[in-house]
Design a protein around this motif. Structure first.
Motif, mmCIF file in Angstrom:
data_model
loop_
_atom_site.group_PDB
_atom_site.id
_atom_site.type_symbol
_atom_site.label_atom_id
_atom_site.label_comp_id
_atom_site.label_asym_id
_atom_site.label_seq_id
_atom_site.Cartn_x
_atom_site.Cartn_y
_atom_site.Cartn_z
ATOM 1 N N THR A 78 -48.666 -109.946 63.186
ATOM 2 C CA THR A 78 -49.038 -108.953 62.671
ATOM 3 C C THR A 78 -47.478 -107.842 63.839
ATOM 4 N N LYS A 79 -47.146 -106.602 63.324
ATOM 5 C CA LYS A 79 -46.310 -106.044 64.318
ATOM 6 C C LYS A 79 -46.051 -106.301 65.045
ATOM 7 N N LYS A 80 -46.935 -106.177 66.113
ATOM 8 C CA LYS A 80 -47.026 -106.150 67.597
ATOM 9 C C LYS A 80 -46.392 -107.486 68.281
ATOM 10 N N GLU A 81 -46.809 -109.027 67.186
ATOM 11 C CA GLU A 81 -46.536 -110.029 67.562
ATOM 12 C C GLU A 81 -45.484 -110.275 67.720
ATOM 13 N N LEU A 82 -44.405 -109.712 66.668
ATOM 14 C CA LEU A 82 -43.322 -110.048 65.507
ATOM 15 C C LEU A 82 -42.058 -108.975 66.661
ATOM 16 N N ILE A 83 -42.616 -108.348 66.813
ATOM 17 C CA ILE A 83 -42.312 -107.016 68.494
ATOM 18 C C ILE A 83 -42.319 -108.337 69.257
ATOM 19 N N ASN A 136 -39.582 -110.597 68.864
ATOM 20 C CA ASN A 136 -37.714 -110.351 69.416
ATOM 21 C C ASN A 136 -37.377 -109.690 70.293
#
Length: 73
Positions: A2-7, A10
Motif C-alpha cells: 500500500t501507499k502507506k507501507e511504501l512511505i 522509505n
C-alpha cells in the motif's frame, strides 16, 4: 504494497542511511553538493526511468550497508 507501507519503508530507509552516515562520515565526501539521493532495493531491478535521470542523482543500493551504484545508460 500500500501507499502507506511504501512511505513507511522509505522513511525507514532514510533513517537507516542517516545512521550509516553518522557512523561513516567520510561517505559524505562522495556526494556532490545539490545531489539527489535515490535508494534502490537490492532485490528490485533498476527502473529505466531511474537510469535516464540527471547525473546529479546519487543512487544507493539498500542492503545491510549503503553502496553507491553507477548506472550505465
Amino acid at each position: 504494497m500500500t501507499k502507506k507501507e511504501l512511505i513507511n519503508k522509505n522513511i525507514g530507509i532514510t533513517f537507516d542511511f542517516l545512521r550509516y552516515v553518522v557512523d561513516h562520515p567520510e561517505m559524505l565526501d562522495s556526494i556532490p553538493n545539490g545531489a539527489e539521493l535515490s535508494f534502490i532495493d537490492k532485490d528490485m531491478p533498476i527502473p529505466s526511468e531511474e537510469i535516464k535521470k540527471s547525473r546529479r542523482v546519487m543512487r544507493y543500493k539498500v542492503q545491510h550497508i549503503f553502496e553507491p551504484v553507477a548506472l550505465k545508460g
